[in-house]
Design an enzyme around this catalytic site. Structure first.
Site: not given
Ligand code: GDP
Ligand code: MN
Length: 336
Positions: A236-237
């Site tokens: 995830e960013i």
């Protein structure tokens, strides 16, 4: 790990001069890993790869979290492969362990049944703790308070391409809040009552549902049922401001109060995905095609124009999970 005289935000020291321009525009972001001491070898390998492919050019800090104290060996070996700032934190007891309001008899009966049904991690309490922590607590840790952005990294993952432009800056400049590389179906047996719970929440709080939501990605029938599509959250960013905000906080508390993290085996991936797809603008969700990423057993390999060549990717684009029958890329693409 840091040189005592070096300012970690000095772009002349961290990253070569070609990339100094990038580094001076560093965002308010951190690389984040949750790990156990027993993950040391795999943690070091993931960190080393991301440093080589990305972070040596940017010098973002790393934060490591664990419900136990990190061993001296973990800290020493991880620090050895990191050029910039690094910190190691312990998770507060109440952010991790099964809360008192859970009926343990009911929870253990559910675990026994899931073991019989052969559901992955079905018998594990620690996995449930981890999923609940990643759903609603990590962004409250004191070491993360000063950051807006995080990139979630797990032990034993791989990055197959050079990442020469800063994904955090992309997120900031384009008003994104959530970025992913792989999307797939969840196992229904791990979340049998999640959609009903979410639907009750949105009926009680219709004002929270974003008018430009991504419902058409998560439902094939206008919201009547959940098609199990979610973003694979081991990558995830994303913006912690969204998780910390009123809407997601209420959403998480509502889910948590049902006990579904323990009476079922709710994953943080569907929780994050449903939160972001229902309560954010779908334009704020970004598919990072250009980041070649592998978490066993799946690989996302860049496939859009020129990304594979530009990143000098080592992965085989024909084997990219995007084309797998189990991928939700079709549902993602149909909403655009
Ligand atoms: P999977 O990807 O769903 O198979 O689950 P993982 O075993 O990779 O766990 C997901 C993440 O949580 C990884 O970063 C693990 O290192 C971390 N993790 C899982 N269980 C625990 C735990 O009990 N304690 C700690 N500190 N980290 C954990
Ligand atoms: Mn994993």
């Amino acid at each position: 790990s840091q040189l005592p005289w070096a300012d970690p935000h000095d772009s002349a020291l961290f990253g070569d001069t070609h990339h100094a321009a990038n580094a001076t525009q560093r965002q308010n972001a951190t690389l984040l890993m949750l790990a156990r001491n027993s993950d040391t070898d795999n943690a070091v390998r993931s960190v080393r790869e991301l440093e080589d492919k990305f972070n040596k050019k940017f010098g973002y800090p790393w934060v490591f979290l664990n419900e136990e104290e990190f061993s001296e060996e973990f800290k020493r070996r991880v620090s050895n492969v990191i050029s910039g700032p690094v910190s190691f934190g312990q998770i507060p007891h109440d952010h991790w362990y099964q809360p008192d309001f859970i009926d343990e008899a009911k929870a253990s009966a559910a675990r026994e049944q899931m073991i019989k049904d052969n559901i992955i991690y079905g018998g594990s309490v620690s996995y449930r703790n981890m999923c609940r922590f990643n759903s609603g607590f990590f962004y409250r840790h004191e070491l993360l308070q000063k950051y807006k952005w995080y990139w979630r990294v797990e032990p034993d993952v791989h990055f197959h391409c050079d990442i020469d432009s800063d994904p955090f800056k992309f997120m900031e400049d384009n008003n994104k809040i959530y970025g992913f590389t792989i999307t797939m179906y969840e196992y229904h047996a791990t979340i049998p009552t999640m959609w009903d719970t979410v639907t009750r929440f949105t009926r009680e709080n219709p004002q929270y549902v974003h008018p430009n939501n991504a419902m058409a990605y998560i439902s094939d029938n206008g919201g009547e049922s959940y098609n199990l599509c979610h973003f694979w959250s081991n990558f995830e960013i994303a913006s912690m401001d969204f998780w910390r905000g009123e809407v997601y906080s209420k959403f998480f508390d509502y889910l948590d109060a049902t006990g579904g993290f323990y009476y079922e085996r709710w994953g943080d991936a569907p929780v994050h995905s449903l939160g972001v797809t229902l309560f954010a603008d779908k334009d704020q969700i970004h598919f990072f095609d250009d980041i070649g990423y592998e978490h066993n057993p799946y690989v996302h390999c860049p496939r859009q124009s020129g990304n594979w060549e530009k990143g000098k990717c080592a992965c085989n684009p024909e084997r990219s999970f995007d084309f797998d029958g189990y991928s939700c890329m079709r549902q993602w693409e149909r909403i655009w």
